[in-house]
Write an enzyme that holds these catalytic residues in place. Sequence first.
Site, mmCIF file in Angstrom:
data_model
loop_
_atom_site.group_PDB
_atom_site.id
_atom_site.type_symbol
_atom_site.label_atom_id
_atom_site.label_comp_id
_atom_site.label_asym_id
_atom_site.label_seq_id
_atom_site.Cartn_x
_atom_site.Cartn_y
_atom_site.Cartn_z
ATOM 1 N N GLY A 12 5.511 8.841 8.146
ATOM 2 C CA GLY A 12 4.906 7.499 8.156
ATOM 3 C C GLY A 12 5.979 6.424 8.292
ATOM 4 C CG ASP A 125 3.965 8.009 -0.383
ATOM 5 O OD1 ASP A 125 3.470 6.892 -0.139
ATOM 6 O OD2 ASP A 125 3.455 9.076 0.002
ATOM 7 N NE ARG A 174 -17.217 -10.807 -5.203
ATOM 8 C CZ ARG A 174 -18.385 -11.433 -5.321
ATOM 9 N NH1 ARG A 174 -19.059 -11.380 -6.459
ATOM 10 N NH2 ARG A 174 -18.893 -12.113 -4.334
ATOM 11 N NE ARG A 183 1.269 13.144 1.249
ATOM 12 C CZ ARG A 183 2.035 13.351 2.312
ATOM 13 N NH1 ARG A 183 1.519 13.351 3.505
ATOM 14 N NH2 ARG A 183 3.327 13.558 2.174
ATOM 15 C CD GLU A 232 -2.869 7.250 0.005
ATOM 16 O OE1 GLU A 232 -3.591 6.743 0.885
ATOM 17 O OE2 GLU A 232 -1.759 7.755 0.247
ATOM 18 C CG LEU A 288 -3.102 -5.071 6.092
ATOM 19 C CD1 LEU A 288 -4.258 -5.867 5.502
ATOM 20 C CD2 LEU A 288 -2.348 -5.926 7.118
ATOM 21 C CD GLN A 289 -0.677 0.293 0.689
ATOM 22 O OE1 GLN A 289 -0.382 0.334 -0.482
ATOM 23 N NE2 GLN A 289 -1.868 0.680 1.143
HETATM 24 O O1 F6P Z 1 3.763 9.370 3.486
HETATM 25 C C1 F6P Z 1 3.581 8.007 3.452
HETATM 26 C C2 F6P Z 1 2.142 7.628 3.611
HETATM 27 O O2 F6P Z 1 2.152 6.250 3.840
HETATM 28 C C3 F6P Z 1 1.220 8.010 2.463
HETATM 29 O O3 F6P Z 1 1.301 7.114 1.379
HETATM 30 C C4 F6P Z 1 -0.119 7.993 3.133
HETATM 31 O O4 F6P Z 1 -1.039 8.815 2.483
HETATM 32 C C5 F6P Z 1 0.192 8.520 4.473
HETATM 33 O O5 F6P Z 1 1.523 8.215 4.734
HETATM 34 C C6 F6P Z 1 -0.710 7.963 5.554
HETATM 35 O O6 F6P Z 1 -0.213 8.310 6.784
HETATM 36 P P1 F6P Z 1 -0.883 8.147 8.214
HETATM 37 O O7 F6P Z 1 -2.159 7.401 8.064
HETATM 38 O O8 F6P Z 1 0.127 7.418 9.022
HETATM 39 O O9 F6P Z 1 -1.062 9.541 8.703
#
Ligand code: F6P
Length: 400
Positions: A12, A125, A174, A183, A232, A288-289
């Site tokens: 990522g 992460d 809210r 992850r 997430e 966006l993060q």
């Molecule tokens: O490994 C980094 C990360 O941003 C995780 O936090 C996230 O779950 C994942 O990559 C999402 O990756 P993509 O949507 O690019 O496959």
Amino acid sequence: MPKKIGVLTGGGDTSALNATLKGIALKAEELGFELVGFMEGWRGVLKGGHYFTLTPDLIDENRGGTLLKSSRTNLIKDNKLDEAVDNLKKLGISGLIPIGGDDTLTVGTALSEQFTTTFVTKTIDNDVGGNPPEGDAVDYSKMVNYFCPGFPSSAQSVINAVRDLRTTTYSHDRVIVVEAMGRDAGWLTLSAAYGQADLIAVPEVRYQPERLAEAIRKKHAEQGNVIVVVSEGIRNDAGELMINSEAELDAFGHTKPGGCSEIIVESMKKLLPEISSSAFRALILGYLQRCGSPIPLDRDISMRAGALAVQALSDGMFNGVATITRTPTGIEPTLLPLEQVLMRDETGHVIRRSLDLRFYDAERYQMSPAGAGYFRPLFGNLPRPDLSLDDRLIEIGEIG
Ligand code: F6P
């Protein structure tokens, strides 16, 4: 001594990848190396892959993403390690710098058995490295890779988003469940404390709906609105990811998380009938993060880490990782052996760095004082909770 070196970015993206590339390109130029950039991560070193000469003027260290693009190509699973080594040799590359997280480094480790390699970490992460030794007193200087380049910029984005959300949360009473990336590790989610999140839930602590509902009930009674930030990667009672769509696997076999905030909102509506169900919202921060410009601290240390990796290749120190260390005066790039950075369990699987649970107060769903100590070099002191406007307004009366 290598004369022509290569670089690639895998996994990522982050905001600080171009900064690392810039540091690499500047150092390569200084030392008289030719620098080859491979496009789209490991895919770039395979047949059909693209590469070009990388010079410092091509790279804007203030721009997020990666000029070299990225992919989650898995050379091990695809049985392509030999092909990659042959291609690198054919091109006359004498040393390779893969920039990546645990997956890219895992492939890189296998490649490094046959090819001269030195690494730089990156991941929002923040899960590559090691925590301070166990014990009551936390020695931050003993952390392996204090943070991963890219993490501080993403943490800043999460902080800004949560801080901005406070106003709308107040205006409309809210209860917003914000979903941050991560992850398996709660580092990014925990940073939301600097944006004054009321409650924070990380993947290292099993999700308990009744406990969370109770905490929301209490906060809502106190201030009439609540911001919960969840990772997430949080898991249900069965230890499974809470996913709001069909489970998808990436090239490394990881299930893609996403949507737990929506699941949590639905269950909170049921558990908290005293709060109007129209007050609840789920908000997935998503890319966006991970996008946008790096913050200066992240940009500068990422450039220095990149430069260190080139210096290491030049000095003949192979299979090292340019990491970051906290010192009494700040943060410094440090070269460490790969085995020390990429921890493995007894079966050889890479162990990702979890959030150190001394940094999190699970009872209060908040950052602990030790956590604030960790984040201090990045963001200063933890802000004090705002006095809510409700407390400052003097009520004249109630219309009967
Ligand atoms: O490994 C980094 C990360 O941003 C995780 O936090 C996230 O779950 C994942 O990559 C999402 O990756 P993509 O949507 O690019 O496959």
